[in-house]
Design a protein around this motif. Structure first.
Motif, PDB file in Angstrom:
ATOM      1  N   LEU A 125      -3.356 -32.796 -33.679  1.00 53.04           N
ATOM      2  CA  LEU A 125      -2.393 -32.069 -34.518  1.00 53.04           C
ATOM      3  C   LEU A 125      -1.087 -32.001 -33.943  1.00 53.04           C
ATOM      4  O   LEU A 125      -0.947 -31.914 -32.557  1.00 53.04           O
ATOM      5  CB  LEU A 125      -2.946 -30.675 -34.748  1.00 53.04           C
ATOM      6  CG  LEU A 125      -4.248 -30.228 -35.221  1.00 53.04           C
ATOM      7  CD1 LEU A 125      -4.600 -28.582 -35.363  1.00 53.04           C
ATOM      8  CD2 LEU A 125      -4.384 -30.772 -36.747  1.00 53.04           C
ATOM      9  N   CYS A 126      -0.207 -32.197 -34.599  1.00 57.90           N
ATOM     10  CA  CYS A 126       1.296 -31.705 -34.201  1.00 57.90           C
ATOM     11  C   CYS A 126       1.921 -30.771 -35.245  1.00 57.90           C
ATOM     12  O   CYS A 126       1.427 -30.787 -36.460  1.00 57.90           O
ATOM     13  CB  CYS A 126       2.124 -33.106 -33.953  1.00 57.90           C
ATOM     14  SG  CYS A 126       2.372 -34.024 -35.373  1.00 57.90           S
ATOM     15  N   LEU A 206      -1.081 -42.807 -31.115  1.00 55.70           N
ATOM     16  CA  LEU A 206      -0.880 -43.537 -32.337  1.00 55.70           C
ATOM     17  C   LEU A 206      -2.012 -44.692 -32.199  1.00 55.70           C
ATOM     18  O   LEU A 206      -2.449 -45.355 -32.971  1.00 55.70           O
ATOM     19  CB  LEU A 206       0.583 -44.099 -32.552  1.00 55.70           C
ATOM     20  CG  LEU A 206       1.553 -42.934 -32.825  1.00 55.70           C
ATOM     21  CD1 LEU A 206       2.867 -43.675 -32.824  1.00 55.70           C
ATOM     22  CD2 LEU A 206       1.182 -42.238 -34.099  1.00 55.70           C
ATOM     23  N   GLN A 207      -2.193 -45.097 -31.011  1.00 57.53           N
ATOM     24  CA  GLN A 207      -3.190 -46.370 -30.747  1.00 57.53           C
ATOM     25  C   GLN A 207      -4.526 -46.073 -30.888  1.00 57.53           C
ATOM     26  O   GLN A 207      -5.550 -46.777 -31.198  1.00 57.53           O
ATOM     27  CB  GLN A 207      -3.019 -47.247 -29.391  1.00 57.53           C
ATOM     28  CG  GLN A 207      -1.674 -47.892 -29.240  1.00 57.53           C
ATOM     29  CD  GLN A 207      -1.669 -49.208 -29.719  1.00 57.53           C
ATOM     30  OE1 GLN A 207      -2.707 -49.455 -30.635  1.00 57.53           O
ATOM     31  NE2 GLN A 207      -0.856 -50.006 -29.649  1.00 57.53           N
ATOM     32  N   ARG A 208      -4.863 -44.746 -30.261  1.00 59.54           N
ATOM     33  CA  ARG A 208      -6.292 -44.425 -30.105  1.00 59.54           C
ATOM     34  C   ARG A 208      -6.877 -43.230 -30.683  1.00 59.54           C
ATOM     35  O   ARG A 208      -8.188 -43.424 -30.882  1.00 59.54           O
ATOM     36  CB  ARG A 208      -6.497 -43.931 -28.571  1.00 59.54           C
ATOM     37  CG  ARG A 208      -6.140 -45.126 -27.716  1.00 59.54           C
ATOM     38  CD  ARG A 208      -6.274 -44.670 -26.244  1.00 59.54           C
ATOM     39  NE  ARG A 208      -6.040 -45.895 -25.231  1.00 59.54           N
ATOM     40  CZ  ARG A 208      -6.855 -46.849 -24.884  1.00 59.54           C
ATOM     41  NH1 ARG A 208      -8.219 -46.626 -25.130  1.00 59.54           N
ATOM     42  NH2 ARG A 208      -6.577 -47.600 -23.957  1.00 59.54           N
ATOM     43  N   VAL A 209      -6.153 -42.820 -31.690  1.00 62.60           N
ATOM     44  CA  VAL A 209      -6.757 -41.606 -32.430  1.00 62.60           C
ATOM     45  C   VAL A 209      -6.275 -41.661 -33.902  1.00 62.60           C
ATOM     46  O   VAL A 209      -5.105 -41.583 -34.102  1.00 62.60           O
ATOM     47  CB  VAL A 209      -5.865 -40.074 -31.879  1.00 62.60           C
ATOM     48  CG1 VAL A 209      -6.555 -38.977 -32.747  1.00 62.60           C
ATOM     49  CG2 VAL A 209      -6.289 -40.011 -30.394  1.00 62.60           C
ATOM     50  N   ALA A 210      -7.310 -41.986 -34.689  1.00 62.78           N
ATOM     51  CA  ALA A 210      -6.885 -42.282 -36.124  1.00 62.78           C
ATOM     52  C   ALA A 210      -6.930 -40.948 -37.078  1.00 62.78           C
ATOM     53  O   ALA A 210      -5.889 -40.979 -37.918  1.00 62.78           O
ATOM     54  CB  ALA A 210      -8.140 -43.211 -36.865  1.00 62.78           C
ATOM     55  N   ARG A 211      -7.400 -39.882 -36.661  1.00 59.61           N
ATOM     56  CA  ARG A 211      -7.696 -38.775 -37.499  1.00 59.61           C
ATOM     57  C   ARG A 211      -6.294 -37.750 -36.962  1.00 59.61           C
ATOM     58  O   ARG A 211      -6.678 -36.948 -36.183  1.00 59.61           O
ATOM     59  CB  ARG A 211      -8.799 -38.085 -37.522  1.00 59.61           C
ATOM     60  CG  ARG A 211      -9.958 -39.055 -38.054  1.00 59.61           C
ATOM     61  CD  ARG A 211     -11.276 -38.162 -38.652  1.00 59.61           C
ATOM     62  NE  ARG A 211     -11.696 -37.164 -37.828  1.00 59.61           N
ATOM     63  CZ  ARG A 211     -12.354 -35.840 -38.026  1.00 59.61           C
ATOM     64  NH1 ARG A 211     -12.836 -35.711 -39.317  1.00 59.61           N
ATOM     65  NH2 ARG A 211     -12.539 -35.474 -37.026  1.00 59.61           N
ATOM     66  N   ARG A 212      -5.262 -38.011 -37.482  1.00 61.36           N
ATOM     67  CA  ARG A 212      -4.040 -37.111 -36.871  1.00 61.36           C
ATOM     68  C   ARG A 212      -3.462 -36.486 -38.232  1.00 61.36           C
ATOM     69  O   ARG A 212      -3.607 -36.849 -39.127  1.00 61.36           O
ATOM     70  CB  ARG A 212      -3.160 -38.117 -36.649  1.00 61.36           C
ATOM     71  CG  ARG A 212      -3.362 -39.266 -35.577  1.00 61.36           C
ATOM     72  CD  ARG A 212      -2.189 -40.148 -35.069  1.00 61.36           C
ATOM     73  NE  ARG A 212      -1.699 -41.009 -36.050  1.00 61.36           N
ATOM     74  CZ  ARG A 212      -2.057 -42.025 -36.111  1.00 61.36           C
ATOM     75  NH1 ARG A 212      -2.883 -42.736 -35.379  1.00 61.36           N
ATOM     76  NH2 ARG A 212      -1.478 -43.060 -37.139  1.00 61.36           N
ATOM     77  N   PHE A 213      -2.879 -35.440 -37.825  1.00 63.70           N
ATOM     78  CA  PHE A 213      -2.368 -34.496 -39.060  1.00 63.70           C
ATOM     79  C   PHE A 213      -1.126 -33.787 -38.411  1.00 63.70           C
ATOM     80  O   PHE A 213      -1.337 -33.144 -37.341  1.00 63.70           O
ATOM     81  CB  PHE A 213      -3.207 -33.430 -39.291  1.00 63.70           C
ATOM     82  CG  PHE A 213      -2.893 -32.449 -40.656  1.00 63.70           C
ATOM     83  CD1 PHE A 213      -2.452 -33.234 -41.953  1.00 63.70           C
ATOM     84  CD2 PHE A 213      -2.709 -31.316 -40.312  1.00 63.70           C
ATOM     85  CE1 PHE A 213      -1.953 -32.352 -42.839  1.00 63.70           C
ATOM     86  CE2 PHE A 213      -2.183 -30.541 -41.439  1.00 63.70           C
ATOM     87  CZ  PHE A 213      -1.756 -31.039 -42.641  1.00 63.70           C
ATOM     88  N   ASN A 214       0.228 -33.950 -38.897  1.00 63.11           N
ATOM     89  CA  ASN A 214       1.436 -33.248 -38.679  1.00 63.11           C
ATOM     90  C   ASN A 214       1.154 -32.014 -39.760  1.00 63.11           C
ATOM     91  O   ASN A 214       1.227 -32.254 -41.036  1.00 63.11           O
ATOM     92  CB  ASN A 214       2.576 -34.104 -38.908  1.00 63.11           C
ATOM     93  CG  ASN A 214       3.773 -33.412 -38.470  1.00 63.11           C
ATOM     94  OD1 ASN A 214       3.880 -32.100 -38.360  1.00 63.11           O
ATOM     95  ND2 ASN A 214       4.859 -34.367 -37.979  1.00 63.11           N
ATOM     96  N   ILE A 215       1.370 -30.558 -38.963  1.00 67.97           N
ATOM     97  CA  ILE A 215       1.096 -29.649 -40.023  1.00 67.97           C
ATOM     98  C   ILE A 215       2.340 -29.348 -40.895  1.00 67.97           C
ATOM     99  O   ILE A 215       2.160 -28.568 -41.970  1.00 67.97           O
ATOM    100  CB  ILE A 215       0.786 -28.299 -38.968  1.00 67.97           C
ATOM    101  CG1 ILE A 215      -0.373 -28.512 -38.475  1.00 67.97           C
ATOM    102  CG2 ILE A 215       1.049 -27.140 -39.893  1.00 67.97           C
ATOM    103  CD1 ILE A 215      -0.456 -27.340 -37.101  1.00 67.97           C
ATOM    104  N   LYS A 221       4.702 -27.977 -47.594  1.00 72.77           N
ATOM    105  CA  LYS A 221       5.358 -28.294 -46.304  1.00 72.77           C
ATOM    106  C   LYS A 221       5.523 -27.012 -45.195  1.00 72.77           C
ATOM    107  O   LYS A 221       4.755 -25.978 -45.761  1.00 72.77           O
ATOM    108  CB  LYS A 221       7.068 -28.966 -46.566  1.00 72.77           C
ATOM    109  CG  LYS A 221       6.758 -30.052 -47.385  1.00 72.77           C
ATOM    110  CD  LYS A 221       8.226 -30.420 -47.690  1.00 72.77           C
ATOM    111  CE  LYS A 221       8.213 -31.847 -48.302  1.00 72.77           C
ATOM    112  NZ  LYS A 221       9.721 -32.352 -48.533  1.00 72.77           N
ATOM    113  N   ALA A 222       6.222 -27.160 -44.076  1.00 67.85           N
ATOM    114  CA  ALA A 222       6.096 -26.183 -43.360  1.00 67.85           C
ATOM    115  C   ALA A 222       7.688 -26.333 -42.802  1.00 67.85           C
ATOM    116  O   ALA A 222       8.353 -27.496 -42.757  1.00 67.85           O
ATOM    117  CB  ALA A 222       5.252 -26.330 -41.964  1.00 67.85           C
ATOM    118  N   PRO A 223       8.077 -25.202 -42.326  1.00 71.16           N
ATOM    119  CA  PRO A 223       9.508 -25.189 -41.792  1.00 71.16           C
ATOM    120  C   PRO A 223       9.704 -26.003 -40.344  1.00 71.16           C
ATOM    121  O   PRO A 223       8.658 -26.345 -39.547  1.00 71.16           O
ATOM    122  CB  PRO A 223       9.761 -23.802 -41.511  1.00 71.16           C
ATOM    123  CG  PRO A 223       8.401 -22.971 -41.197  1.00 71.16           C
ATOM    124  CD  PRO A 223       7.448 -23.632 -42.030  1.00 71.16           C
ATOM    125  N   GLY A 224      11.054 -26.304 -40.438  1.00 71.03           N
ATOM    126  CA  GLY A 224      11.321 -27.150 -39.037  1.00 71.03           C
ATOM    127  C   GLY A 224      11.204 -26.029 -37.709  1.00 71.03           C
ATOM    128  O   GLY A 224      10.909 -24.557 -38.004  1.00 71.03           O
TER     129      GLY A 224
END
Length: 303
Positions: A125-126, A206-215, A221-224
């Motif tokens: 997660l990021c 980006l190379q090794r983890v396929a199941r990524r999610f940006n909150i 959406k979410a705020p900056g």
């Protein structure tokens, strides 16, 4: 299933760490928090954070030093401006099954550990808009030209100061293999503004983890969260993003010196002073500029 928060710090960032811990404990008195020493000068901050907030020191300091030694052996001494930032990679091997890593130049406005609920469906997660600014401070156009990453993949770039994942998702050898790949291709990375770990950890995920999610891509959406964004509005001691009508989850002074007059200074100062059991905040004087620094600043002001 254990959950916890990792930070990296040394005695030099005591005030930032206090502000962060005050904000974390304001919304969450119970989640365990662990200090990964940034260098060997951490005894004072470790003692204060343990007494005031229950923070523990990472249990395997030999492992942290091993990462640092192998990093140096692979990259040499001149590759990074701040190689000790890579000590945060110890998160993958610590005691928490699910973890959140947070830089100390952050304050939070919610029970931030609850964001780990997304790990039920994802492995990493990021929560930021780093990708919206292009690939600056992470990669050079070479990664597109050579096909290392597609434009779609680069939309998953993230800021290295706030991310979450799972213990054991990457092995120690995965780290070293990534370091070796990156050392062989320094032209892939943008270190022009003295970033250190951010390009490399982006490459690895980006190379090794396929199941990524940006909150920030959640429904609605979410705020900056960057303190360099001028649009946030203060409501009490929290901030709201008027473009979305949502309160911020956290605020990050990435690349900004936290001092009187900086963006959202009042918000940081409030959180720094929340706990009367720790030493009161004493602003540090700015380092005196050299004549060369004064000259460069005067040139910038003319253009």
């Amino acid at each position: 299933m254990s959950r916890g928060i990792y930070i990296t710090a040394n005695d030099r960032v005591m005030d930032q760490a206090i502000a962060l811990l005050n904000s974390l404990r304001l919304y969450d008195p119970d989640t365990p928090i662990m200090l990964i020493p940034y260098d060997d000068n951490y005894q004072a901050i470790a003692q204060l954070l343990a007494q005031a907030y229950g923070v523990q020191v990472y249990p395997d300091l030999d492992f942290i030093h091993r990462i640092a030694d192998n990093l140096h052996a692979i990259f040499g001494g001149e590759f990074f401006a701040r190689p000790n930032q890579f000590r945060k990679q110890a998160c993958w091997f610590g005691p928490f099954d699910e973890f959140l890593y947070i830089d100390t130049d952050i304050v939070v406005f919610e029970k931030i550990i609850d964001n780990l609920n997304y790990l039920a469906d994802y492995d990493f997660l990021c929560c930021d808009y780093q990708h919206a600014g292009g690939i600056t401070n992470v990669f050079t156009p070479k990664v597109l030209e050579t096909g290392v990453f597609s434009e779609a993949t680069l939309k998953d770039m993230f800021n290295g100061g706030f991310w979450a994942s799972k213990k054991g998702l990457l092995s120690e050898e995965d780290l070293y293999e990534t370091f070796r790949e990156c050392a062989a291709h320094p032209d892939y990375f943008d270190f022009s503004q003295k970033t250190s770990d951010q390009p490399i950890i982006n490459y690895m995920i980006l190379q090794r983890v396929a199941r990524r999610f940006n909150i920030v891509r959640r429904p609605g959406k979410a705020p900056g969260n960057w303190a360099g964004s001028p649009q946030f509005q203060q409501e009490g001691h929290r901030l709201v993003d008027p473009n979305l009508g949502q309160p911020l989850q956290y605020l990050h002074w990435a690349g900004i010196r936290i001092e009187p007059g900086c963006p959202y200074w009042e918000v940081w100062e409030y959180h720094r002073n929340l706990n009367s059991s720790v030493p009161a905040y004493q602003p540090k004087p700015r380092p005196k500029e050299s004549l060369w620094q004064q000259f460069k600043r005067s040139l910038k002001s003319r253009f």
